[in-house]
Design an enzyme around this catalytic site. Structure first.
Site, PDB file in Angstrom:
ATOM      1  N   THR A   1      48.715  -9.640   5.736  1.00  0.00           N
ATOM      2  CA  THR A   1      48.304 -11.012   6.054  1.00  0.00           C
ATOM      3  C   THR A   1      48.369 -11.870   4.794  1.00  0.00           C
ATOM      4  OG1 THR A   1      46.872 -10.261   7.836  1.00  0.00           O
ATOM      5  CG2 THR A   1      46.331 -12.402   6.869  1.00  0.00           C
TER       6      THR A   1
ATOM      7  N   ASN B   1      55.255  -6.798  16.673  1.00  0.00           N
ATOM      8  CA  ASN B   1      54.138  -5.861  16.771  1.00  0.00           C
ATOM      9  C   ASN B   1      53.675  -5.619  18.201  1.00  0.00           C
ATOM     10  OD1 ASN B   1      53.516  -8.672  15.911  1.00  0.00           O
ATOM     11  ND2 ASN B   1      51.468  -8.101  16.588  1.00  0.00           N
TER      12      ASN B   1
ATOM     13  N   GLN C   1      56.077  -3.795  10.892  1.00  0.00           N
ATOM     14  CA  GLN C   1      56.243  -2.801  11.964  1.00  0.00           C
ATOM     15  C   GLN C   1      57.576  -2.066  11.846  1.00  0.00           C
ATOM     16  OE1 GLN C   1      53.948  -1.911  14.157  1.00  0.00           O
ATOM     17  NE2 GLN C   1      52.447  -3.536  13.782  1.00  0.00           N
TER      18      GLN C   1
ATOM     19  N   SER D   1      52.997  -3.515   4.899  1.00  0.00           N
ATOM     20  CA  SER D   1      51.581  -3.145   4.929  1.00  0.00           C
ATOM     21  C   SER D   1      51.460  -1.629   4.841  1.00  0.00           C
ATOM     22  CB  SER D   1      50.962  -3.625   6.242  1.00  0.00           C
ATOM     23  OG  SER D   1      49.669  -3.096   6.400  1.00  0.00           O
TER      24      SER D   1
ATOM     25  N   THR E   1      42.302  -7.593 -10.599  1.00  0.00           N
ATOM     26  CA  THR E   1      42.573  -6.218 -11.034  1.00  0.00           C
ATOM     27  C   THR E   1      43.248  -5.436  -9.914  1.00  0.00           C
ATOM     28  OG1 THR E   1      40.702  -6.274 -12.529  1.00  0.00           O
ATOM     29  CG2 THR E   1      41.469  -4.090 -11.876  1.00  0.00           C
TER      30      THR E   1
ATOM     31  N   CYS F   1      42.703 -10.016  22.069  1.00  0.00           N
ATOM     32  CA  CYS F   1      41.324  -9.839  22.505  1.00  0.00           C
ATOM     33  C   CYS F   1      40.396  -9.879  21.308  1.00  0.00           C
ATOM     34  CB  CYS F   1      41.135  -8.492  23.188  1.00  0.00           C
ATOM     35  SG  CYS F   1      42.042  -8.371  24.720  1.00  0.00           S
TER      36      CYS F   1
HETATM   37  N1  PLP Z   1      52.495  -8.560  10.507  1.00  0.00           N
HETATM   38  C1  PLP Z   1      52.651  -7.725  11.548  1.00  0.00           C
HETATM   39  C2  PLP Z   1      53.961  -7.674  12.247  1.00  0.00           C
HETATM   40  C3  PLP Z   1      51.590  -6.930  11.957  1.00  0.00           C
HETATM   41  O1  PLP Z   1      51.751  -6.099  12.994  1.00  0.00           O
HETATM   42  C4  PLP Z   1      50.358  -7.019  11.267  1.00  0.00           C
HETATM   43  C5  PLP Z   1      49.207  -6.216  11.723  1.00  0.00           C
HETATM   44  O2  PLP Z   1      49.099  -5.839  12.856  1.00  0.00           O
HETATM   45  C6  PLP Z   1      50.262  -7.877  10.175  1.00  0.00           C
HETATM   46  C7  PLP Z   1      51.347  -8.639   9.824  1.00  0.00           C
HETATM   47  C8  PLP Z   1      49.003  -8.008   9.393  1.00  0.00           C
HETATM   48  O3  PLP Z   1      48.688  -6.814   8.758  1.00  0.00           O
HETATM   49  P1  PLP Z   1      47.278  -6.613   8.012  1.00  0.00           P
HETATM   50  O4  PLP Z   1      46.249  -6.682   9.107  1.00  0.00           O
HETATM   51  O5  PLP Z   1      47.417  -5.308   7.367  1.00  0.00           O
HETATM   52  O6  PLP Z   1      47.109  -7.734   7.080  1.00  0.00           O
END
Ligand code: PLP
Length: 405
Positions: A72, A156, A202, A222, A260, A353
């Site tokens: 994010t 996702n 993903q 991620s 850090t 949700c």
């Molecule tokens: N982008 C995609 C395609 C995701 O599926 C997700 C999480 O589901 C994110 C970004 C955000 O990831 P995080 O919650 O690790 O910040």
């Protein structure tokens, strides 16, 4: 009761080899990588090694990897960072423009909405009924004010894979055209815009994420989606791209993200990447076969059950269904998710949700579905622990529940 996990798109268990790699960096090698003494230096060396491992996997230089606290944050850095710096760097007058798709993750869409409030223009490209971005619309939306194109590699919710390389070619052709047409020296020198970003969160477990092969400038990953720890993400930033940081301070991460470094997280992330690289091909084939098997079997429960999103251009671990009961009725997806959970199966409703209140999925709506249909998706995602036995158990329980629905 035996529990089965079918929500690998939400999070993955940390691989034991990752846990082991991280272990020394909690209490033994705990130094701050910024410190000059030996404790700091051993932490700094571990971060360097991890960065180098990841860079090799993505096909880039280690200085192009910027660690963040999540995907994010990486998406926020990409979007806000490009728009903010473009105000200084872009020679084109007028509002900066972003082109994205209607099916991006909220960390992109919500950030776009924020940027709109600050005066940016955002174009949300539609997708086909199968969930693939309309490239013709992308081509016609590109103009000289476009500073960023942000299109996710794989979705996702419905697992559809976007043609990132084709998108990068479209942008390259646009830049070449712009370059040829322009007689302005200053404009000629600015070849960075539009910058291409992809959210590959993903995709990484299953698809080639070599940044050169994809032709991209920014890429988000991620750790928690690839069997690594939570609290760590990254943004690949192509050399020489100057984007504004979100977090300023001590100048860590090449000045792109102060604070850090999360040393155990970074070490674990690199190990997870190494493992994913080793098994990508084999695991993709294995899950593709299971996906095909599941889809065949679920149709036997009721042929009216529909798959949301393209069947071919799709991650091998993703199933997103629109469920109709055998008697033709439709129970809510949320009820089915809860009933499955009570029977020991963790799946996800294909809608947004929070606090047990669901709203229609923006992804399913973008496929052209009604609110009712966009509230009724059921997302089942496979992972390394998923085998045929687990799938048969899930199918058996779904058969009972859907019959009753
Ligand atoms: N982008 C995609 C395609 C995701 O599926 C997700 C999480 O589901 C994110 C970004 C955000 O990831 P995080 O919650 O690790 O910040």
């Amino acid at each position: 009761m035996k529990r089965y996990y079918f929500d690998y798109a939400a999070s993955t268990p940390v691989d034991p080899a990752v846990v082991k790699a991280m272990e020394p960096f909690w209490a033994e090698k705990f130094g701050n990588p910024g410190s000059l003494h030996s404790f700091g230096q051993e932490a700094s060396a571990a971060v360097f090694e991890a960065r180098d491992t990841i860079a090799k996997s993505l096909g880039c230089h280690y200085s192009e990897i910027i660690f963040t606290g999540s995907a994010t944050e990486a998406n926020n850095l990409a979007l806000k960072g490009v728009v903010k710096s473009s105000k200084v760097q872009s020679p084109w007058p007028g509002r900066p423009k972003i082109i994205t798709s209607a099916i991006e993750h909220d960390s992109v869409l919500d950030t776009c909405r924020e940027l709109e409030k600050d005066g940016a223009e955002v174009v949300y490209l539609p997708v086909s009924k199968n969930g693939i971005v309309d490239l013709k619309k992308l081509e016609s939306a590109l103009d000289e004010r476009t500073v960023l194109v942000s299109i996710m590699y794989a979705n996702n919710e419905i697992g559809t894979i976007q043609p990132i390389f084709e998108i990068s070619e479209i942008i390259k052709n646009f830049k070449n055209r712009k370059f040829k047409e322009s007689t302005n020296q200053q404009i000629n020198q600015v070849t960075n815009y539009p910058i291409l970003h992809t959210d590959a969160v993903q995709a990484f477990n299953y698809l080639n994420c070599n940044v050169g092969d994809l032709g991209i400038d920014l890429l988000t990953l991620s750790s928690q989606k690839i069997y690594g720890p939570k609290g760590i993400g990254l943004l690949y930033i192509k050399k020489d791209l100057k984007i504004s940081p979100l977090i300023t301070g001590g100048g860590q991460e090449n000045g792109f993200r102060s604070g850090t470094e999360n040393v155990p997280g970074i070490v674990g992330f690199a190990k997870a990447i190494e493992l994913a690289d080793k098994i990508r091909e084999k695991e993709s084939k294995r899950l593709s076969a299971l996906q095909e098997y599941f889809l065949k079997q679920v149709k036997k429960i009721n042929p009216k059950i529909e798959l949301n999103g393209d069947v071919k251009n799709r991650l091998p671990n993703n199933i997103n269904l629109y469920i109709t009961a055998k008697d033709g009725s439709r129970g809510s997806a949320q009820d089915l998710v809860i009933a499955l959970d009570m029977a020991g199966f963790a799946v996800s409703p294909g809608s947004a949700c929070s606090a047990r209140v669901c709203s229609p999925s923006h992804v399913l709506k973008a496929l052209g579905h009604s609110d009712e249909k966009a509230m009724s998706g059921l997302r089942i995602t496979f992972g390394r622990q998923t085998d045929k036995k687990a799938i048969d158990s899930l199918l058996k329980t779904m058969d009972k529940l859907i019959r009753k629905a």
